[in-house]
Design a protein around this motif. Structure first.
Motif, PDB file in Angstrom:
ATOM      1  N   GLY A  66       0.807  -1.221   0.000  1.00 38.38           N
ATOM      2  CA  GLY A  66       0.000   0.000   0.000  1.00 38.38           C
ATOM      3  C   GLY A  66       0.835   1.263   0.000  1.00 38.38           C
ATOM      4  N   LEU A  67       1.879   1.279   0.825  1.00 39.37           N
ATOM      5  CA  LEU A  67       2.757   2.456   0.865  1.00 39.37           C
ATOM      6  C   LEU A  67       3.511   2.622  -0.446  1.00 39.37           C
ATOM      7  CD1 LEU A  67       4.217   2.205   4.479  1.00 39.37           C
ATOM      8  CD2 LEU A  67       2.587   3.896   3.613  1.00 39.37           C
ATOM      9  N   SER A  68       3.982   1.519  -1.005  1.00 38.88           N
ATOM     10  CA  SER A  68       4.696   1.589  -2.282  1.00 38.88           C
ATOM     11  C   SER A  68       3.784   2.090  -3.395  1.00 38.88           C
ATOM     12  CB  SER A  68       5.264   0.223  -2.651  1.00 38.88           C
ATOM     13  OG  SER A  68       6.217  -0.188  -1.714  1.00 38.88           O
ATOM     14  N   LEU A  69       2.551   1.605  -3.413  1.00 42.26           N
ATOM     15  CA  LEU A  69       1.594   2.062  -4.421  1.00 42.26           C
ATOM     16  C   LEU A  69       1.288   3.545  -4.232  1.00 42.26           C
ATOM     17  CD1 LEU A  69      -0.219   1.444  -6.826  1.00 42.26           C
ATOM     18  CD2 LEU A  69      -1.994   0.724  -5.207  1.00 42.26           C
ATOM     19  N   ALA A  70       1.139   3.988  -3.009  1.00 40.66           N
ATOM     20  CA  ALA A  70       0.874   5.410  -2.740  1.00 40.66           C
ATOM     21  C   ALA A  70       2.043   6.278  -3.192  1.00 40.66           C
ATOM     22  CB  ALA A  70       0.583   5.623  -1.262  1.00 40.66           C
TER      23      ALA A  70
ATOM     24  N   ALA B 109       4.330   9.940  -7.101  1.00 42.58           N
ATOM     25  CA  ALA B 109       5.504  10.236  -7.920  1.00 42.58           C
ATOM     26  C   ALA B 109       5.132  10.361  -9.398  1.00 42.58           C
ATOM     27  CB  ALA B 109       6.552   9.143  -7.720  1.00 42.58           C
ATOM     28  N   ILE B 110       4.358   9.429  -9.909  1.00 32.90           N
ATOM     29  CA  ILE B 110       3.944   9.508 -11.318  1.00 32.90           C
ATOM     30  C   ILE B 110       3.041  10.708 -11.544  1.00 32.90           C
ATOM     31  CG2 ILE B 110       2.565   8.355 -13.103  1.00 32.90           C
ATOM     32  CD1 ILE B 110       3.838   5.723 -12.113  1.00 32.90           C
ATOM     33  N   LEU B 111       2.141  10.964 -10.609  1.00 33.60           N
ATOM     34  CA  LEU B 111       1.276  12.138 -10.706  1.00 33.60           C
ATOM     35  C   LEU B 111       2.118  13.413 -10.777  1.00 33.60           C
ATOM     36  CD1 LEU B 111      -1.738  12.983 -10.649  1.00 33.60           C
ATOM     37  CD2 LEU B 111      -1.521  13.159  -8.177  1.00 33.60           C
ATOM     38  N   GLY B 112       3.131  13.505  -9.923  1.00 31.72           N
ATOM     39  CA  GLY B 112       4.027  14.666  -9.947  1.00 31.72           C
ATOM     40  C   GLY B 112       4.786  14.764 -11.252  1.00 31.72           C
ATOM     41  N   GLY B 113       5.280  13.627 -11.742  1.00 29.98           N
ATOM     42  CA  GLY B 113       6.013  13.632 -13.005  1.00 29.98           C
ATOM     43  C   GLY B 113       5.158  14.085 -14.169  1.00 29.98           C
TER      44      GLY B 113
ATOM     45  N   ILE C 225      -5.554  11.151 -10.280  1.00 29.61           N
ATOM     46  CA  ILE C 225      -4.973  10.203  -9.331  1.00 29.61           C
ATOM     47  C   ILE C 225      -5.240   8.758  -9.761  1.00 29.61           C
ATOM     48  CG2 ILE C 225      -5.113   9.365  -6.955  1.00 29.61           C
ATOM     49  CD1 ILE C 225      -5.540  12.279  -6.107  1.00 29.61           C
ATOM     50  N   ALA C 226      -6.432   8.477 -10.239  1.00 31.93           N
ATOM     51  CA  ALA C 226      -6.763   7.107 -10.629  1.00 31.93           C
ATOM     52  C   ALA C 226      -5.853   6.622 -11.762  1.00 31.93           C
ATOM     53  CB  ALA C 226      -8.224   7.007 -11.037  1.00 31.93           C
ATOM     54  N   ASN C 227      -5.631   7.460 -12.757  1.00 30.35           N
ATOM     55  CA  ASN C 227      -4.763   7.097 -13.875  1.00 30.35           C
ATOM     56  C   ASN C 227      -3.331   6.878 -13.401  1.00 30.35           C
ATOM     57  OD1 ASN C 227      -4.208   6.492 -16.570  1.00 30.35           O
ATOM     58  ND2 ASN C 227      -3.815   8.621 -17.092  1.00 30.35           N
ATOM     59  N   ALA C 228      -2.855   7.744 -12.503  1.00 31.69           N
ATOM     60  CA  ALA C 228      -1.502   7.586 -11.963  1.00 31.69           C
ATOM     61  C   ALA C 228      -1.389   6.307 -11.140  1.00 31.69           C
ATOM     62  CB  ALA C 228      -1.127   8.803 -11.115  1.00 31.69           C
ATOM     63  N   ALA C 229      -2.433   5.963 -10.383  1.00 34.47           N
ATOM     64  CA  ALA C 229      -2.421   4.740  -9.574  1.00 34.47           C
ATOM     65  C   ALA C 229      -2.393   3.495 -10.462  1.00 34.47           C
ATOM     66  CB  ALA C 229      -3.627   4.701  -8.639  1.00 34.47           C
ATOM     67  N   VAL C 230      -3.184   3.501 -11.522  1.00 37.28           N
ATOM     68  CA  VAL C 230      -3.189   2.365 -12.445  1.00 37.28           C
ATOM     69  C   VAL C 230      -1.819   2.248 -13.121  1.00 37.28           C
ATOM     70  CG1 VAL C 230      -4.181   1.472 -14.598  1.00 37.28           C
ATOM     71  CG2 VAL C 230      -5.673   2.370 -12.802  1.00 37.28           C
ATOM     72  N   THR C 231      -1.250   3.383 -13.517  1.00 38.35           N
ATOM     73  CA  THR C 231       0.071   3.377 -14.135  1.00 38.35           C
ATOM     74  C   THR C 231       1.119   2.845 -13.167  1.00 38.35           C
ATOM     75  OG1 THR C 231      -0.552   5.260 -15.515  1.00 38.35           O
ATOM     76  CG2 THR C 231       1.796   4.800 -15.322  1.00 38.35           C
ATOM     77  N   ALA C 232       1.058   3.278 -11.916  1.00 40.25           N
ATOM     78  CA  ALA C 232       2.002   2.800 -10.907  1.00 40.25           C
ATOM     79  C   ALA C 232       1.856   1.303 -10.684  1.00 40.25           C
ATOM     80  CB  ALA C 232       1.800   3.553  -9.591  1.00 40.25           C
ATOM     81  N   LEU C 233       0.631   0.829 -10.635  1.00 31.80           N
ATOM     82  CA  LEU C 233       0.383  -0.596 -10.417  1.00 31.80           C
ATOM     83  C   LEU C 233       0.877  -1.436 -11.595  1.00 31.80           C
ATOM     84  CD1 LEU C 233      -0.857  -2.638  -8.463  1.00 31.80           C
ATOM     85  CD2 LEU C 233      -3.042  -2.280  -9.604  1.00 31.80           C
ATOM     86  N   ILE C 234       0.533  -1.035 -12.806  1.00 31.23           N
ATOM     87  CA  ILE C 234       0.986  -1.762 -13.993  1.00 31.23           C
ATOM     88  C   ILE C 234       2.510  -1.675 -14.110  1.00 31.23           C
ATOM     89  CG2 ILE C 234       0.927  -1.850 -16.522  1.00 31.23           C
ATOM     90  CD1 ILE C 234      -1.980  -0.796 -16.322  1.00 31.23           C
ATOM     91  N   GLY C 235       3.042  -0.486 -13.860  1.00 34.09           N
ATOM     92  CA  GLY C 235       4.496  -0.296 -13.927  1.00 34.09           C
ATOM     93  C   GLY C 235       5.237  -1.179 -12.944  1.00 34.09           C
ATOM     94  N   ALA C 236       4.709  -1.315 -11.731  1.00 33.44           N
ATOM     95  CA  ALA C 236       5.338  -2.179 -10.730  1.00 33.44           C
ATOM     96  C   ALA C 236       5.296  -3.639 -11.157  1.00 33.44           C
ATOM     97  CB  ALA C 236       4.652  -1.997  -9.382  1.00 33.44           C
ATOM     98  N   ALA C 237       4.168  -4.055 -11.738  1.00 34.33           N
ATOM     99  CA  ALA C 237       4.048  -5.441 -12.203  1.00 34.33           C
ATOM    100  C   ALA C 237       5.012  -5.721 -13.352  1.00 34.33           C
ATOM    101  CB  ALA C 237       2.606  -5.728 -12.628  1.00 34.33           C
ATOM    102  N   VAL C 238       5.121  -4.786 -14.281  1.00 33.92           N
ATOM    103  CA  VAL C 238       6.033  -4.944 -15.412  1.00 33.92           C
ATOM    104  C   VAL C 238       7.478  -4.936 -14.925  1.00 33.92           C
ATOM    105  CG1 VAL C 238       6.891  -3.785 -17.497  1.00 33.92           C
ATOM    106  CG2 VAL C 238       4.441  -4.099 -17.158  1.00 33.92           C
ATOM    107  N   TRP C 239       7.795  -4.042 -13.976  1.00 39.72           N
ATOM    108  CA  TRP C 239       9.147  -3.992 -13.397  1.00 39.72           C
ATOM    109  C   TRP C 239       9.485  -5.335 -12.757  1.00 39.72           C
ATOM    110  CZ3 TRP C 239      12.982  -0.229 -13.249  1.00 39.72           C
ATOM    111  CH2 TRP C 239      14.042  -0.473 -12.371  1.00 39.72           C
TER     112      TRP C 239
ATOM    113  N   GLY D 275       9.341   9.609 -16.094  1.00 36.00           N
ATOM    114  CA  GLY D 275       9.985   8.609 -15.249  1.00 36.00           C
ATOM    115  C   GLY D 275      11.083   9.196 -14.385  1.00 36.00           C
ATOM    116  N   ILE D 276      11.904  10.073 -14.942  1.00 38.24           N
ATOM    117  CA  ILE D 276      12.980  10.708 -14.175  1.00 38.24           C
ATOM    118  C   ILE D 276      12.394  11.564 -13.057  1.00 38.24           C
ATOM    119  CG2 ILE D 276      14.813  12.454 -14.295  1.00 38.24           C
ATOM    120  CD1 ILE D 276      15.405  11.314 -17.143  1.00 38.24           C
ATOM    121  N   VAL D 277      11.409  12.389 -13.392  1.00 41.36           N
ATOM    122  CA  VAL D 277      10.782  13.236 -12.369  1.00 41.36           C
ATOM    123  C   VAL D 277      10.085  12.370 -11.320  1.00 41.36           C
ATOM    124  CG1 VAL D 277       9.024  15.001 -11.936  1.00 41.36           C
ATOM    125  CG2 VAL D 277      10.547  15.221 -13.905  1.00 41.36           C
TER     126      VAL D 277
END
Length: 120
Positions: A11-15, A20-24, A35-49, A90-92
């Motif tokens: 949960g903390l990692s997803l938050a 971070a993605i929202l800020g970038g 926020i929802a789009n950034a959360a989905v991106t973070a979740l998919i990005g973590a799974a792909v990583w 990604g850098i931001v």
């Protein structure tokens, strides 16, 4: 590690990833990202990583390049602007995530290792 610990870290990692993605996106694209789009991106990005880490992470240097390219590819897929824009987001996002984890570590809430931020 208990299931509760794993759930809290997830949960903390997803938050952190979401913020971070929202800020970038807001800094690079200069628009409201949602926020929802950034959360989905973070979740998919973590799974792909995680998947690319499993399959290619063991290869010296090439593994990390493949993992980063796959993660940036998720950002590129989810947001407009092409690969250069996705890399900038990604850098931001990485800088924002490091700042969040550093701030929470300073006040003793978490350790950087607990949230799995690469490179710190």
């Amino acid at each position: 590690m208990s299931a509760i610990d794993a759930a809290v870290i997830f949960g903390l990692s997803l938050a952190v990833g979401t913020v971070a993605i929202l800020g970038g996106v807001r800094i690079v694209l200069d628009r409201d990202a949602g926020i929802a789009n950034a959360a989905v991106t973070a979740l998919i990005g973590a799974a792909v990583w995680a998947a690319t880490s499993y399959f290619a992470g063991w290869i010296p240097l090439l593994g990390i390049v493949v993992m980063l390219a796959a993660w940036i590819g998720v950002i590129n897929w989810r947001y407009p602007g092409g690969w250069g824009t996705a890399a900038a987001i990604g850098i931001v996002a990485w800088i924002v995530a490091v700042a969040i984890v550093y701030a929470t570590a300073l006040v003793g809430l978490v350790t950087p290792e607990a949230l799995g931020i690469p490179g710190i």
